[in-house]
Design a protein around this motif. Structure first.
Motif, PDB file in Angstrom:
ATOM      1  N   HIS A 136       0.821  -1.211   0.000  1.00 28.14           N
ATOM      2  CA  HIS A 136       0.000   0.000   0.000  1.00 28.14           C
ATOM      3  C   HIS A 136       0.853   1.257   0.000  1.00 28.14           C
ATOM      4  N   ASN A 137       2.130   1.076  -0.031  1.00 26.68           N
ATOM      5  CA  ASN A 137       3.021   2.230   0.057  1.00 26.68           C
ATOM      6  C   ASN A 137       4.228   2.015  -0.853  1.00 26.68           C
ATOM      7  N   MET A 138       3.957   1.707  -2.118  1.00 27.52           N
ATOM      8  CA  MET A 138       5.033   1.317  -3.023  1.00 27.52           C
ATOM      9  C   MET A 138       5.949   2.476  -3.403  1.00 27.52           C
ATOM     10  N   SER A 139       5.505   3.701  -3.154  1.00 24.05           N
ATOM     11  CA  SER A 139       6.373   4.817  -3.502  1.00 24.05           C
ATOM     12  C   SER A 139       7.410   5.060  -2.410  1.00 24.05           C
ATOM     13  N   SER A 140       7.122   4.533  -1.225  1.00 27.30           N
ATOM     14  CA  SER A 140       8.047   4.767  -0.118  1.00 27.30           C
ATOM     15  C   SER A 140       9.320   3.946  -0.287  1.00 27.30           C
ATOM     16  N   GLU A 141      10.457   4.572   0.028  1.00 19.80           N
ATOM     17  CA  GLU A 141      11.712   3.842  -0.054  1.00 19.80           C
ATOM     18  C   GLU A 141      12.110   3.310   1.316  1.00 19.80           C
ATOM     19  N   SER A 142      11.137   3.294   2.214  1.00 17.20           N
ATOM     20  CA  SER A 142      11.443   2.740   3.520  1.00 17.20           C
ATOM     21  C   SER A 142      11.087   1.253   3.490  1.00 17.20           C
ATOM     22  N   TYR A 143      12.141   0.441   3.527  1.00 20.42           N
ATOM     23  CA  TYR A 143      11.951  -1.000   3.424  1.00 20.42           C
ATOM     24  C   TYR A 143      12.063  -1.635   4.806  1.00 20.42           C
TER      25      TYR A 143
HETATM   26  C1  LIG Z   1       4.263   5.315   3.616  1.00 19.42           C
HETATM   27  O1  LIG Z   1       5.638   5.414   3.985  1.00 19.42           O
HETATM   28  C2  LIG Z   1       5.970   6.628   4.588  1.00 19.42           C
HETATM   29  C3  LIG Z   1       7.469   6.655   4.786  1.00 19.42           C
HETATM   30  O2  LIG Z   1       7.959   5.456   5.289  1.00 19.42           O
HETATM   31  C4  LIG Z   1       5.210   6.758   5.903  1.00 19.42           C
HETATM   32  O3  LIG Z   1       5.526   7.976   6.514  1.00 19.42           O
HETATM   33  C5  LIG Z   1       3.723   6.695   5.610  1.00 19.42           C
HETATM   34  O4  LIG Z   1       2.998   6.713   6.819  1.00 19.42           O
HETATM   35  C6  LIG Z   1       3.373   5.434   4.838  1.00 19.42           C
HETATM   36  N1  LIG Z   1       1.981   5.459   4.428  1.00 19.42           N
HETATM   37  C7  LIG Z   1       1.163   4.439   4.616  1.00 19.42           C
HETATM   38  C8  LIG Z   1      -0.222   4.608   4.068  1.00 19.42           C
HETATM   39  O5  LIG Z   1       1.496   3.431   5.210  1.00 19.42           O
END
Ligand SMILES: *[C@@H]1O[C@H](CO)[C@@H](O)[C@H](O)[C@H]1NC(C)=O
Ligand SMILES: *[C@@H]1O[C@H](CO)[C@@H](O)[C@H](O)[C@H]1NC(C)=O
Ligand SMILES: *[C@@H]1O[C@H](CO)[C@@H](O)[C@H](O)[C@H]1NC(C)=O
Ligand SMILES: *[C@@H]1O[C@H](CO)[C@@H](O)[C@H](O)[C@H]1NC(C)=O
Ligand SMILES: *[C@@H]1O[C@H](CO)[C@@H](O)[C@H](O)[C@H]1NC(C)=O
Ligand SMILES: *[C@@H]1O[C@H](CO)[C@@H](O)[C@H](O)[C@H]1NC(C)=O
Length: 445
Positions: A136-143
């Motif tokens: 649900h958060n594929m744009s995030s680079e936090s793995y």
């Molecule tokens: C998506 O990732 C970002 C950065 O890690 C985080 O701050 C954000 O809450 C995440 N969003 C969801 C919908 O999990």
């Protein structure tokens, strides 16, 4: 009517294509898994993940390799835990971690991240990084977990070699035991941050090769100067300190690896010949062996013997330089003090600087000279700024060890000024006093 055969071919082509696409996915979800024989392929077809057997081995390992060069495996998941048969599988477990299981569903390996994604997917990125992330958060680079945090023997662009400071952990490259066994060998390539960062290959108790300190642009002593292939970087942030690189041209495929013999190699893919070209291999010559000449000496490949004592020192025995463990450069006149006794400095040009340095970033070269002269335990000083990237005064307070003359034009070396007793002055050594002004200018003239 005429169009029908064409249409059916088209249909089967589409069918074929869609099958191909599904088998060439770049990720799995918790309902899917990768069995031996199946693979993940990154979206631009750069990397592929699957099971393989290295060399003559029959064991199965999970690895990541280049799609264009499948024999080059850049990462191995279960280096120490081979699977004896073709019954292994890679799955996402109930608790959202990536798990490698065998025939009996017993766990061989598990990603043990403290953070667990709600909607976990495991994806092979085009960088060659295998990541556990939230779908649900594929744009995030936090793995939640990534293979780049656990390097094998290869450093790819985007990977880090060195230190995470908070929390403290280290990423190092460890060679395969042999071509047939990806288990970690004894030595490793590390970023040594005890002084100004430098690269070291060795075991925790024994260095076998060492670069010079990072000068702001590159490491001394490694034949990587003037390279047009990649940009080396030393990144120092609040909570990390690491070495990385990126190709100048993003389409160039390059890798850094440590082979089973403990050599670091820089390679570039040659598309025309469909093969890898070695840009450099390090250690390069005998003078690269750590402390080849012992203390108070330096090594030069251009002359024999390779080892030469520093001014004011002489070899302690008649047996020449062929037994590096016993040879020693000892003081010529043990009673002569080089402390406030009219001593000076000998300049050695284009050197890989010795090990165990001490840096003061706020001192310029003149202050550096003055400070070193004043402090009787200072054996040598150098200007870190000479490389053009960093600033600071480097000093050495122990016996000078592991110095090499960098005479070839590919290897960065720099000037170092070494304390010599008064009796040696005049023999190519000039005495300077603080009053004489800018030591650097004088010494370079
Ligand atoms: C998506 O990732 C970002 C950065 O890690 C985080 O701050 C954000 O809450 C995440 N969003 C969801 C919908 O999990
Ligand atoms: C998740 O499950 C795996 C195996 O099912 C286990 O090895 C691992 O410790 C678990 N991790 C957490 C954070 O509970
Ligand atoms: C799996 O189970 C079988 C039968 O119980 C056993 O013989 C075999 O050793 C097990 N294999 C592994 C890898 O644990
Ligand atoms: C699991 O955690 C331990 C201790 O933090 C660490 O040494 C190990 O490398 C981790 N393994 C993986 C596969 O993440
Ligand atoms: C560095 O040198 C400056 C100027 O001599 C001095 O004030 C400072 O204390 C030194 N720093 C360290 C860490 O010794
Ligand atoms: C010389 O420098 C060392 C290292 O900085 C220091 O420990 C020592 O006190 C200094 N000695 C003198 C006499 O300044």
């Amino acid at each position: 009517m005429e169009y029908l055969p064409f249409l059916s071919t088209l249909c089967s082509l589409i069918l074929l294509l869609s099958m191909e696409l599904s088998s060439a996915a770049d990720m799995i979800t918790p309902t899917q898994f990768i069995r031996d024989g199946e693979t993940l392929i990154s979206s631009s077809q750069n990397f592929e993940l699957g099971f393989f057997s290295p060399g003559k081995s029959n064991y199965r390992y999970v690895g990541i390799w280049y799609k264009i060069s499948p024999e080059i495996v850049v990462w191995v998941a279960n280096r120490k835990d081979p699977i004896p048969d073709h019954q292994g599988a890679l799955i996402i477990s109930n608790n959202g971690s990536l798990v490698l299981i065998n025939q009996n569903k017993s766990i061989i390996l598990s990603s043990n991240s403290s953070r667990v994604p709600e909607n976990p997917v495991v994806q092979l990125l085009d960088s060659g990084n295998l990541v556990l992330r939230d779908s649900h958060n594929m744009s995030s680079e936090s793995y939640m977990w990534q293979s780049f945090d656990y390097p094998s023997d290869t450093l790819l662009p985007g990977m880090k070699l060195g230190w995470n400071l908070k929390p403290l952990f280290e990423r190092q490259l460890t060679p395969w035991k042999s071509e047939d066994d990806p288990a970690p060998g004894e030595s490793s390539l590390r970023l040594d941050i005890s002084g100004v960062p430098q690269l070291v290959i060795g075991t925790p108790s024994r260095k076998s090769v060492r670069s010079g300190p990072w000068n702001g642009l590159q490491f001394g002593g490694i034949p990587m100067m003037h390279n047009k292939v990649f940009k080396p970087m030393l990144v120092h942030k609040e909570d990390e300190l690491y070495y990385a690189y990126e190709p100048f041209d993003k389409t160039v495929i390059t890798r850094l690896m440590v082979d089973p013999t403990g050599h670091m190699q820089r390679l570039v893919w040659n598309e025309k010949f469909r093969g890898w070209r070695i840009v450099y291999s390090w250690p390069y010559d005998i003078c690269d062996n750590y402390a080849q000449c012992g203390a108070n000496a330096y090594c030069r490949i251009s002359k024999t013997p390779n080892c030469i004592c520093l001014k004011g020192f002489e070899i302690n025995s008649e047996d020449e330089w062929d037994t590096p463990d016993t040879m020693k450069c000892v003081k010529k006149s043990p009673t002569e003090s080089d402390c406030r006794n009219g001593e000076g400095f000998q300049k050695l040009a284009r050197m890989k600087l010795p090990d165990i340095n001490w840096l003061n970033q706020s001192m310029n070269i003149k202050e550096c000279y003055a400070e070193c002269l004043k402090n009787c335990s200072c054996r040598a000083y150098a200007d870190l700024n000479e490389g053009g990237g960093s600033s600071g005064c480097l000093m050495w307070f122990t016996n000078l060890i592991d110095m090499k003359e960098c005479s070839d034009r590919f290897t960065w070396g720099q000037d170092i000024f070494i304390r010599v007793p008064a009796s040696e002055l005049g023999k190519g050594v000039i005495l300077f006093t603080v009053e004489q002004g800018n030591a650097k200018e004088l010494l370079h003239s």
